[in-house]
Write a protein that holds these residues in place. Structure first.
Motif, PDB file in Angstrom:
ATOM      1  N   ASP A  22       0.887  -1.157   0.000  1.00 45.42           N
ATOM      2  CA  ASP A  22       0.000   0.000   0.000  1.00 45.42           C
ATOM      3  C   ASP A  22       0.926   1.208   0.000  1.00 45.42           C
ATOM      4  N   CYS A  50       1.184   3.016   3.277  1.00 44.72           N
ATOM      5  CA  CYS A  50       1.368   2.182   4.475  1.00 44.72           C
ATOM      6  C   CYS A  50       2.787   2.367   5.013  1.00 44.72           C
ATOM      7  N   SER A 101       4.914  -0.768   4.651  1.00 45.18           N
ATOM      8  CA  SER A 101       5.356  -0.962   3.270  1.00 45.18           C
ATOM      9  C   SER A 101       6.558  -0.069   2.983  1.00 45.18           C
ATOM     10  N   LEU A 137      -0.446  -3.914  -5.768  1.00 52.31           N
ATOM     11  CA  LEU A 137      -0.968  -2.881  -4.874  1.00 52.31           C
ATOM     12  C   LEU A 137      -2.234  -3.351  -4.158  1.00 52.31           C
ATOM     13  N   PRO A 182      -4.631  -1.150  -1.876  1.00 49.03           N
ATOM     14  CA  PRO A 182      -4.999   0.074  -1.151  1.00 49.03           C
ATOM     15  C   PRO A 182      -5.934  -0.275   0.008  1.00 49.03           C
ATOM     16  N   LEU A 183      -5.420  -0.191   1.211  1.00 48.73           N
ATOM     17  CA  LEU A 183      -6.199  -0.586   2.390  1.00 48.73           C
ATOM     18  C   LEU A 183      -7.228   0.474   2.751  1.00 48.73           C
ATOM     19  N   HIS A 240      -6.325   3.279   5.327  1.00 45.87           N
ATOM     20  CA  HIS A 240      -5.284   4.258   5.017  1.00 45.87           C
ATOM     21  C   HIS A 240      -5.897   5.331   4.113  1.00 45.87           C
ATOM     22  N   ALA A 281      -5.431   5.935   0.058  1.00 41.79           N
ATOM     23  CA  ALA A 281      -4.580   4.878  -0.512  1.00 41.79           C
ATOM     24  C   ALA A 281      -5.036   4.481  -1.910  1.00 41.79           C
ATOM     25  N   TYR A 282      -6.344   4.516  -2.143  1.00 42.58           N
ATOM     26  CA  TYR A 282      -6.849   4.140  -3.466  1.00 42.58           C
ATOM     27  C   TYR A 282      -6.382   5.137  -4.524  1.00 42.58           C
ATOM     28  N   SER A 298      -2.725   4.607  -5.227  1.00 44.33           N
ATOM     29  CA  SER A 298      -2.516   3.430  -6.076  1.00 44.33           C
ATOM     30  C   SER A 298      -2.887   3.737  -7.521  1.00 44.33           C
ATOM     31  N   PHE A 348      -6.668  -4.626  -6.405  1.00 45.94           N
ATOM     32  CA  PHE A 348      -7.301  -4.931  -5.119  1.00 45.94           C
ATOM     33  C   PHE A 348      -7.862  -6.349  -5.140  1.00 45.94           C
ATOM     34  N   THR A 386      -0.645  -5.128   4.502  1.00 46.01           N
ATOM     35  CA  THR A 386       0.602  -4.826   3.800  1.00 46.01           C
ATOM     36  C   THR A 386       1.702  -4.540   4.817  1.00 46.01           C
TER      37      THR A 386
END
Length: 239
Positions: free
Chosen positions: A61, A64, A67, A91, A93-94, A97, A100-101, A104, A182, A193
């Motif tokens: 991520d 993260c 990461s 990737l 994306p959590l 976070h 994150a999306y 990514s 994802f 991650t």
């Protein structure tokens, strides 16, 4: 009395949440699984895999901290072992976070424009993580946050690509690619991650950073085993 859930319960809950998101974000009718192209970014832009090399798959991520901390020792190992080790980054994306999306998606946008800029952008996002989550973005609109990612991307790929990067966020293809990443992670049982697979097998202590000494302990026996196999094949050839 409230009883705290054990580790196994927490993992199960996270896996169920990821599975639920996969269902929610799946397009109605035609799904994009399997995709036309294998998911992941190949480090150093190797056009094809050397099947005699050791394959590391890292699930990251970009926002993260674990990461981020795991990348320098892994990068050092990759350079020390050279062509004997290959890396593909996937990737994930959590949801916990912030942004994150979008981060990514920025990597997918840049990768489509110039794949040699993908890992420099990943490193920049790692470096500037705190700029993109928490109090820094709490009162910002989604559009303004996206603009910050566009600026970061053009800082790496070049200012002449500003319009192309901005348009990339309006291209549904990059959205689908990010969703596929994802879904791919979920299909491999990844729920956090960083996750690392070596030659298809999951390493223990998932979700933790791995230092350089540990990578050497993992890779050295595999390199030795590969050399023994090659020597045996050579011997059989001459016999």
């Amino acid at each position: 009395m409230v009883v705290a859930p054990n580790h196994a319960t927490v993992i199960l809950i996270l896996q169920l949440l990821i599975a639920l998101q996969v269902l929610i974000f799946s397009p109605a009718g035609a799904d994009y699984i399997p995709p036309a192209k294998t998911d992941g970014f190949v480090y150093l832009n190797r056009r094809s895999f050397n099947f005699d090399s050791i394959l590391i798959e890292a699930f990251y991520d970009p926002l993260c901290p674990d990461s981020r901390d795991s990348w320098p020792p892994l990068k050092q190992a990759l350079h020390d072992y050279g062509s004997g080790v290959s890396l593909v980054v996937h990737l994930l994306p959590l949801p916990y976070h912030d942004n994150a999306y979008v981060a990514s998606r920025a990597l997918h946008v840049v990768n489509a424009l110039n794949s040699s800029a993908t890992f420099p952008l990943l490193e920049l996002l790692f470096k500037d993580q705190e700029k993109f989550y928490g109090a820094q973005t709490r009162n910002l609109s989604r559009a303004s946050i996206q603009e910050e990612f566009v600026k970061s991307a053009t800082e790496v790929i070049g200012s002449s690509f500003y319009t192309s990067v901005k348009n990339g966020f309006n291209d549904s293809k990059t959205d689908h690619q990010t969703r596929i990443s994802f879904k791919y992670a979920a299909s491999r049982g990844v729920y956090g991650t960083p996750f690392f697979y070596v030659n298809g097998f999951l390493l223990p202590d998932v979700g933790d950073s791995i230092d350089y000494k540990t990578w050497k302990k993992i890779i050295d026996p595999l390199v030795g085993a590969e050399k023994n196999v090659k020597n045996e094949e050579s011997l059989h050839f001459f016999l």
